[in-house]
Write a protein that holds these residues in place. Structure first.
Motif, PDB file in Angstrom:
ATOM      1  N   GLU A 171      -9.534  37.720 -53.684  1.00 38.31           N
ATOM      2  CA  GLU A 171      -8.975  38.351 -52.493  1.00 38.31           C
ATOM      3  C   GLU A 171      -8.505  37.290 -51.509  1.00 38.31           C
ATOM      4  O   GLU A 171      -8.895  36.119 -51.606  1.00 38.31           O
ATOM      5  CB  GLU A 171     -10.028  39.230 -51.801  1.00 38.31           C
ATOM      6  N   THR A 172      -7.674  37.703 -50.552  1.00 42.61           N
ATOM      7  CA  THR A 172      -7.273  36.801 -49.485  1.00 42.61           C
ATOM      8  C   THR A 172      -8.479  36.495 -48.611  1.00 42.61           C
ATOM      9  O   THR A 172      -9.450  37.272 -48.557  1.00 42.61           O
ATOM     10  CB  THR A 172      -6.173  37.420 -48.617  1.00 42.61           C
ATOM     11  N   LEU A 173      -8.415  35.369 -47.906  1.00 48.81           N
ATOM     12  CA  LEU A 173      -9.539  34.995 -47.043  1.00 48.81           C
ATOM     13  C   LEU A 173      -9.699  35.992 -45.897  1.00 48.81           C
ATOM     14  O   LEU A 173     -10.812  36.234 -45.430  1.00 48.81           O
ATOM     15  CB  LEU A 173      -9.327  33.575 -46.500  1.00 48.81           C
ATOM     16  N   ALA A 174      -8.599  36.579 -45.438  1.00 47.87           N
ATOM     17  CA  ALA A 174      -8.687  37.585 -44.379  1.00 47.87           C
ATOM     18  C   ALA A 174      -9.469  38.806 -44.860  1.00 47.87           C
ATOM     19  O   ALA A 174     -10.285  39.367 -44.128  1.00 47.87           O
ATOM     20  CB  ALA A 174      -7.292  37.996 -43.920  1.00 47.87           C
ATOM     21  N   ARG A 175      -9.235  39.234 -46.114  1.00 52.56           N
ATOM     22  CA  ARG A 175      -9.982  40.376 -46.653  1.00 52.56           C
ATOM     23  C   ARG A 175     -11.440  40.007 -46.879  1.00 52.56           C
ATOM     24  O   ARG A 175     -12.342  40.814 -46.613  1.00 52.56           O
ATOM     25  CB  ARG A 175      -9.350  40.874 -47.945  1.00 52.56           C
ATOM     26  N   VAL A 176     -11.692  38.804 -47.392  1.00 55.95           N
ATOM     27  CA  VAL A 176     -13.076  38.360 -47.565  1.00 55.95           C
ATOM     28  C   VAL A 176     -13.791  38.352 -46.216  1.00 55.95           C
ATOM     29  O   VAL A 176     -14.953  38.761 -46.102  1.00 55.95           O
ATOM     30  CB  VAL A 176     -13.119  36.958 -48.211  1.00 55.95           C
ATOM     31  N   SER A 177     -13.091  37.894 -45.172  1.00 56.96           N
ATOM     32  CA  SER A 177     -13.682  37.883 -43.833  1.00 56.96           C
ATOM     33  C   SER A 177     -13.975  39.294 -43.344  1.00 56.96           C
ATOM     34  O   SER A 177     -15.004  39.542 -42.706  1.00 56.96           O
ATOM     35  CB  SER A 177     -12.728  37.173 -42.853  1.00 56.96           C
ATOM     36  N   ALA A 178     -13.095  40.250 -43.663  1.00 60.87           N
ATOM     37  CA  ALA A 178     -13.330  41.638 -43.267  1.00 60.87           C
ATOM     38  C   ALA A 178     -14.549  42.211 -43.984  1.00 60.87           C
ATOM     39  O   ALA A 178     -15.363  42.929 -43.379  1.00 60.87           O
ATOM     40  CB  ALA A 178     -12.088  42.477 -43.561  1.00 60.87           C
ATOM     41  N   ILE A 179     -14.680  41.915 -45.285  1.00 59.58           N
ATOM     42  CA  ILE A 179     -15.865  42.355 -46.030  1.00 59.58           C
ATOM     43  C   ILE A 179     -17.118  41.716 -45.444  1.00 59.58           C
ATOM     44  O   ILE A 179     -18.160  42.359 -45.294  1.00 59.58           O
ATOM     45  CB  ILE A 179     -15.713  42.004 -47.521  1.00 59.58           C
ATOM     46  N   LYS A 180     -17.003  40.433 -45.092  1.00 57.20           N
ATOM     47  CA  LYS A 180     -18.121  39.722 -44.447  1.00 57.20           C
ATOM     48  C   LYS A 180     -18.548  40.435 -43.176  1.00 57.20           C
ATOM     49  O   LYS A 180     -19.749  40.547 -42.891  1.00 57.20           O
ATOM     50  CB  LYS A 180     -17.701  38.284 -44.164  1.00 57.20           C
ATOM     51  N   ASN A 181     -17.588  40.927 -42.403  1.00 53.32           N
ATOM     52  CA  ASN A 181     -17.920  41.620 -41.154  1.00 53.32           C
ATOM     53  C   ASN A 181     -18.727  42.882 -41.417  1.00 53.32           C
ATOM     54  O   ASN A 181     -19.696  43.187 -40.700  1.00 53.32           O
ATOM     55  CB  ASN A 181     -16.645  41.960 -40.386  1.00 53.32           C
ATOM     56  N   VAL A 182     -18.347  43.639 -42.462  1.00 54.16           N
ATOM     57  CA  VAL A 182     -19.084  44.854 -42.799  1.00 54.16           C
ATOM     58  C   VAL A 182     -20.508  44.519 -43.231  1.00 54.16           C
ATOM     59  O   VAL A 182     -21.483  45.134 -42.772  1.00 54.16           O
ATOM     60  CB  VAL A 182     -18.366  45.630 -43.922  1.00 54.16           C
ATOM     61  N   LEU A 183     -20.641  43.531 -44.109  1.00 56.46           N
ATOM     62  CA  LEU A 183     -21.972  43.149 -44.589  1.00 56.46           C
ATOM     63  C   LEU A 183     -22.833  42.606 -43.455  1.00 56.46           C
ATOM     64  O   LEU A 183     -24.036  42.893 -43.371  1.00 56.46           O
ATOM     65  CB  LEU A 183     -21.850  42.116 -45.708  1.00 56.46           C
ATOM     66  N   SER A 184     -22.219  41.826 -42.567  1.00 62.39           N
ATOM     67  CA  SER A 184     -22.966  41.304 -41.413  1.00 62.39           C
ATOM     68  C   SER A 184     -23.444  42.439 -40.524  1.00 62.39           C
ATOM     69  O   SER A 184     -24.563  42.390 -39.987  1.00 62.39           O
ATOM     70  CB  SER A 184     -22.084  40.348 -40.610  1.00 62.39           C
ATOM     71  N   ALA A 185     -22.609  43.473 -40.366  1.00 65.52           N
ATOM     72  CA  ALA A 185     -23.007  44.625 -39.546  1.00 65.52           C
ATOM     73  C   ALA A 185     -24.184  45.349 -40.181  1.00 65.52           C
ATOM     74  O   ALA A 185     -25.125  45.777 -39.486  1.00 65.52           O
ATOM     75  CB  ALA A 185     -21.824  45.578 -39.372  1.00 65.52           C
ATOM     76  N   VAL A 186     -24.162  45.490 -41.508  1.00 68.45           N
ATOM     77  CA  VAL A 186     -25.280  46.147 -42.201  1.00 68.45           C
ATOM     78  C   VAL A 186     -26.554  45.307 -42.071  1.00 68.45           C
ATOM     79  O   VAL A 186     -27.643  45.840 -41.835  1.00 68.45           O
ATOM     80  CB  VAL A 186     -24.933  46.380 -43.685  1.00 68.45           C
ATOM     81  N   VAL A 187     -26.410  43.990 -42.207  1.00 65.63           N
ATOM     82  CA  VAL A 187     -27.554  43.096 -41.989  1.00 65.63           C
ATOM     83  C   VAL A 187     -28.087  43.273 -40.569  1.00 65.63           C
ATOM     84  O   VAL A 187     -29.304  43.376 -40.354  1.00 65.63           O
ATOM     85  CB  VAL A 187     -27.150  41.627 -42.232  1.00 65.63           C
ATOM     86  N   GLY A 188     -27.168  43.320 -39.596  1.00 63.23           N
ATOM     87  CA  GLY A 188     -27.581  43.472 -38.206  1.00 63.23           C
ATOM     88  C   GLY A 188     -28.306  44.780 -37.954  1.00 63.23           C
ATOM     89  O   GLY A 188     -29.333  44.818 -37.251  1.00 63.23           O
TER      90      GLY A 188
END
Length: 253
Positions: A171-188
């Motif tokens: 995936e593009t780094l922008a999409r990877v970053s968006a997925i990271k945001n979702v996972l970080s929110a779930v972690v939070g």
């Protein structure tokens, strides 16, 4: 808590929300700020984990245009929740000092993975060349490991998630970053539930930092979508290296 201390926490929250959306590691801004206003390390760590959660949620909203289909994201959530809960339980039941010595090397290692992503892909294989089962297991493993780390300490969670996911996702780094945001929110959200029930939370500090992370998180996600991939990768690598070296210095000092 005086006015100057309150302003320090608000400013730290704004900066952390922005940094978390772009590269991850905003907790290294808010955590020292909480220590500076007088919180002991463990309450500061627990309160910080809860306080940065709204910024993660704002980052998800800001990056929603780059998110993949919902079904792909839902597959990652159980491992994220379980890994985070395990990391939170580890924090509350083991000495903090031992992990302090390991964290810098984890952060530096994750940054190196991202920096040398192309070379590593030539060794382990490009994601598009892997079978569906192996690719799916690789993604789940990266998610669980990142979630355990996020539940325990959390600083530079974004750097670690991006490094791991970029290695196993085509995936593009922008999409990877968006997925990271979702996972970080779930972690939070998971750490909020665990620490609110069992951790020594300073709710006054949380009330000051949390709202500020929202504006920073949304603005940071907006910035990510406008940065060229090479620039974004360079920013993350530089910031991750700085975080790792700072953590190493603190652990050894």
């Amino acid at each position: 808590m005086g006015l100057s201390e309150m302003l320090l926490l608000v400013a730290a929250g704004l900066a952390a929300g922005t940094v978390n959306a772009v590269a991850g590691g905003g907790s290294l801004i808010t955590f020292p700020a909480l220590i500076a206003v007088g919180l002991p390390p463990v309450p500061a760590n627990v309160s910080n984990s809860i306080a940065v959660c709204p910024g993660y949620l704002a980052s998800v909203v800001g990056s929603r245009a780059d998110l993949p289909e919902r079904r792909r994201l839902l597959r990652l959530l159980p491992g994220t929740v379980l890994g985070t809960a395990a990391g939170g339980a580890l924090l509350l039941s083991t000495p903090e000092r031992a992990f302090e010595l390991v964290v810098p090397f984890l952060v530096l290692g994750a940054t190196a993975v991202l920096a040398f992503q192309d070379q590593l892909r030539r060794l382990v294989g490009h994601p598009r060349d892997l079978g569906p089962r192996r690719r799916g297991l690789s993604v789940q493993l990266m998610v669980v490991l990142g979630a355990v780390y996020g539940g325990y300490f959390g600083a530079a969670l974004g750097v670690m998630l991006i490094a791991g996911l970029a290695l196993v996702l085509d995936e593009t780094l922008a999409r990877v970053s968006a997925i990271k945001n979702v996972l970080s929110a779930v972690v939070g959200l998971t750490t909020t539930a665990v620490f609110a029930a069992f951790g020594p939370v300073d709710w006054t500090a949380v009330a000051l930092v949390a709202p500020a992370t929202i504006g920073g998180g949304y603005g940071g996600a907006w910035l990510v979508r406008r940065l060229p991939p090479t620039v974004l990768k360079s920013v993350i690598v530089v910031f991750g290296t700085a975080i790792g070296l700072l953590l190493l210095y603190r652990a050894l000092s």
